[in-house]
Design a protein around this motif. Sequence first.
Motif, PDB file in Angstrom:
ATOM      1  N   ALA A   1     -22.707  14.193   5.030  1.00  0.00           N
ATOM      2  CA  ALA A   1     -21.528  13.464   4.597  1.00  0.00           C
ATOM      3  C   ALA A   1     -21.127  12.455   5.659  1.00  0.00           C
ATOM      4  N   GLU A   2     -20.319  11.486   5.263  1.00  0.00           N
ATOM      5  CA  GLU A   2     -19.840  10.500   6.229  1.00  0.00           C
ATOM      6  C   GLU A   2     -19.140  11.177   7.398  1.00  0.00           C
ATOM      7  N   ALA A   3     -18.353  12.217   7.111  1.00  0.00           N
ATOM      8  CA  ALA A   3     -17.619  12.900   8.175  1.00  0.00           C
ATOM      9  C   ALA A   3     -18.569  13.544   9.189  1.00  0.00           C
TER      10      ALA A   3
ATOM     11  N   PRO B   1     -13.685   5.038  -1.954  1.00  0.00           N
ATOM     12  CA  PRO B   1     -13.716   4.639  -0.533  1.00  0.00           C
ATOM     13  C   PRO B   1     -14.696   3.522  -0.211  1.00  0.00           C
ATOM     14  N   MET B   2     -15.848   3.484  -0.887  1.00  0.00           N
ATOM     15  CA  MET B   2     -16.826   2.442  -0.582  1.00  0.00           C
ATOM     16  C   MET B   2     -16.275   1.058  -0.899  1.00  0.00           C
ATOM     17  N   MET B   3     -15.602   0.903  -2.031  1.00  0.00           N
ATOM     18  CA  MET B   3     -15.020  -0.391  -2.375  1.00  0.00           C
ATOM     19  C   MET B   3     -13.855  -0.723  -1.462  1.00  0.00           C
ATOM     20  N   LEU B   4     -13.013   0.255  -1.175  1.00  0.00           N
ATOM     21  CA  LEU B   4     -11.854   0.005  -0.322  1.00  0.00           C
ATOM     22  C   LEU B   4     -12.278  -0.446   1.070  1.00  0.00           C
ATOM     23  N   HIS B   5     -13.315   0.176   1.612  1.00  0.00           N
ATOM     24  CA  HIS B   5     -13.767  -0.217   2.949  1.00  0.00           C
ATOM     25  C   HIS B   5     -14.533  -1.531   2.923  1.00  0.00           C
ATOM     26  N   TYR B   6     -15.335  -1.740   1.883  1.00  0.00           N
ATOM     27  CA  TYR B   6     -16.112  -2.978   1.807  1.00  0.00           C
ATOM     28  C   TYR B   6     -15.196  -4.198   1.788  1.00  0.00           C
ATOM     29  N   LEU B   7     -14.091  -4.114   1.048  1.00  0.00           N
ATOM     30  CA  LEU B   7     -13.186  -5.250   0.929  1.00  0.00           C
ATOM     31  C   LEU B   7     -11.966  -5.121   1.846  1.00  0.00           C
ATOM     32  N   ASP B   8     -12.114  -4.335   2.905  1.00  0.00           N
ATOM     33  CA  ASP B   8     -11.146  -4.296   4.012  1.00  0.00           C
ATOM     34  C   ASP B   8      -9.747  -3.873   3.583  1.00  0.00           C
ATOM     35  N   GLN B   9      -9.651  -3.028   2.577  1.00  0.00           N
ATOM     36  CA  GLN B   9      -8.333  -2.615   2.129  1.00  0.00           C
ATOM     37  C   GLN B   9      -7.603  -1.791   3.194  1.00  0.00           C
ATOM     38  N   HIS B  10      -8.346  -1.125   4.072  1.00  0.00           N
ATOM     39  CA  HIS B  10      -7.702  -0.344   5.135  1.00  0.00           C
ATOM     40  C   HIS B  10      -6.959  -1.242   6.128  1.00  0.00           C
TER      41      HIS B  10
ATOM     42  N   THR C   1     -12.099   9.098   6.447  1.00  0.00           N
ATOM     43  CA  THR C   1     -13.112  10.149   6.474  1.00  0.00           C
ATOM     44  C   THR C   1     -12.495  11.527   6.254  1.00  0.00           C
ATOM     45  N   ARG C   2     -11.309  11.736   6.780  1.00  0.00           N
ATOM     46  CA  ARG C   2     -10.711  13.073   6.737  1.00  0.00           C
ATOM     47  C   ARG C   2     -10.169  13.419   5.363  1.00  0.00           C
ATOM     48  N   ARG C   3      -9.448  12.483   4.728  1.00  0.00           N
ATOM     49  CA  ARG C   3      -8.742  12.805   3.487  1.00  0.00           C
ATOM     50  C   ARG C   3      -9.346  12.166   2.242  1.00  0.00           C
ATOM     51  N   GLY C   4     -10.267  11.242   2.407  1.00  0.00           N
ATOM     52  CA  GLY C   4     -10.774  10.519   1.258  1.00  0.00           C
ATOM     53  C   GLY C   4      -9.709   9.581   0.715  1.00  0.00           C
ATOM     54  N   PHE C   5      -9.714   9.345  -0.601  1.00  0.00           N
ATOM     55  CA  PHE C   5      -8.737   8.428  -1.193  1.00  0.00           C
ATOM     56  C   PHE C   5      -7.363   9.080  -1.239  1.00  0.00           C
ATOM     57  N   HIS C   6      -6.343   8.295  -0.877  1.00  0.00           N
ATOM     58  CA  HIS C   6      -4.967   8.719  -1.094  1.00  0.00           C
ATOM     59  C   HIS C   6      -4.064   7.488  -1.109  1.00  0.00           C
ATOM     60  N   TYR C   7      -2.877   7.663  -1.639  1.00  0.00           N
ATOM     61  CA  TYR C   7      -1.917   6.571  -1.685  1.00  0.00           C
ATOM     62  C   TYR C   7      -0.985   6.705  -0.492  1.00  0.00           C
ATOM     63  N   ARG C   8      -0.941   5.672   0.324  1.00  0.00           N
ATOM     64  CA  ARG C   8      -0.217   5.731   1.592  1.00  0.00           C
ATOM     65  C   ARG C   8       1.108   4.970   1.444  1.00  0.00           C
ATOM     66  N   VAL C   9       2.167   5.699   1.194  1.00  0.00           N
ATOM     67  CA  VAL C   9       3.475   5.094   0.937  1.00  0.00           C
ATOM     68  C   VAL C   9       3.945   4.279   2.134  1.00  0.00           C
ATOM     69  N   MET C  10       3.614   4.723   3.335  1.00  0.00           N
ATOM     70  CA  MET C  10       4.124   4.061   4.536  1.00  0.00           C
ATOM     71  C   MET C  10       3.567   2.647   4.717  1.00  0.00           C
ATOM     72  N   THR C  11       2.449   2.299   4.042  1.00  0.00           N
ATOM     73  CA  THR C  11       1.907   0.940   4.142  1.00  0.00           C
ATOM     74  C   THR C  11       2.154   0.128   2.881  1.00  0.00           C
ATOM     75  N   ALA C  12       2.723   0.747   1.839  1.00  0.00           N
ATOM     76  CA  ALA C  12       2.894   0.076   0.553  1.00  0.00           C
ATOM     77  C   ALA C  12       4.093  -0.864   0.583  1.00  0.00           C
ATOM     78  N   GLU C  13       3.891  -2.086   0.120  1.00  0.00           N
ATOM     79  CA  GLU C  13       4.974  -3.066   0.039  1.00  0.00           C
ATOM     80  C   GLU C  13       5.991  -2.614  -1.007  1.00  0.00           C
TER      81      GLU C  13
END
Length: 459
Positions: free
Chosen positions: A53-55, A160-169, A225-237
Amino acid sequence: MYDPYLAEIRFGTGLSPRRQPPARLDDMLEKLAGPDVMAEAFPIPRTERMRPAEAELHAAVQAVRRAPAAGLEAARRAREALFEEARRQRDRALVHTLLRGARTRDGMRERLVAFWANHFTVVPRYGSTRHLVASYVEDVIRPHVTGRFGDMLRAVVRHPMMLHYLDQHRSIGPNSQYGRDTGRGLNENLARELLELHTVGAGGPYGQKDVRELAELLSGLFSNTRRGFHYRVMTAEPGAEEVLGRSYGTPGGPERLEHVEAFLADVAVHPATARHLAGKLVRHFLSDVPDPAVVDRVAGTWRATGGDLLACYDALLSHPAAWAPERRKVRLPVEYLQAALRALDPPDREVRNHERRIVQVRYRRPLLRMGQEWENPLSPAGFPDRVSDWVTPQGLAARIDWAMEIPSQLADPLPDPRRLAEVALGPFATEEVLFAARAAETRAEGVGLILASAAFQRR
């Protein structure tokens, strides 16, 4: 109208000596609607089951960085063993992809999986995810290829692959808690490609304001890597965003994942999305210059059914233009290898040889020379789909080299060229190809001439 041989060549993975083409159009659609037999016969693990796995790979890299001098060599060996297994998994995925095309009785499914995987292309950003592209396809493309486009789109955007590829992090809502604390802001890559490539298209009814507001809407999407996909309220506009004339969220209120999913559901059935993707489907299967009447029919079905992909394929296949005898398209390199393996029909044990050197010589290096490096398109637009992109001196030379050199490594004995010409081309065997098959001095030469012929490249 319907031609079983043309069906297998244009919409499938080629003709075979032991698999009859579908006798009726309904047979094609029934197989598409039925079980995914090839996924079981030649499995590729989904991301959650892929090992390493990636982890694990990430942890191995960190272990080398933190290892004391006495344990450094052991940590390096452990890291290299894991990365070597990841490389083997990547080679196995390529071989199984080729075998799925070579052995299937449901060729259009394999073509559609490749089409949508290219539409939603990803390229790994890190060495620890390089072997996970095929798993991404198993996760989000293959299960939805005959379902609703909206379900596929939703799965893609959460992966995760799409989110990382397009720099969503790297995308942070500037007015979010994290944005205010750090001063970091939006990354618009995912928002831009969602509109420009994945849905309404470059000529669609959107502008920079839509891109910006969509980036704000997407700012809570995150994966690690640790949690996989999740919605992060602290970064959401926070607040409401307006995209393509519709508002998502509550003015002054918190952003939520459900607002993102409401947008995805709307854009999946937007008339511009229907038109853009109908045109892309018709261009892929029929002609570089799509017949407007066919595009209209597929787009109309898309709108009427809410993006039911199986209904859209039916609309495409049932149009008379789908069965025009002139073959205007050229097989992409991966399609070419699948069709060649299908016609040659070598034993599975030969094709399934996962030895790294063998995979490099027979498949990876030839695909690179043909212009379609496995899992590595040059941009989020994926590999091109025009004939002129593939009919090049270098690309054709690579196909000729493969046809002349590799079949003898796969099949012993090679098939009689005269029989192969009938098997591989059916009624599309030209007199020139048949003459070459009869006149060849050796079987290897005859087989090579058939597989390198223009008649075999066309679909």
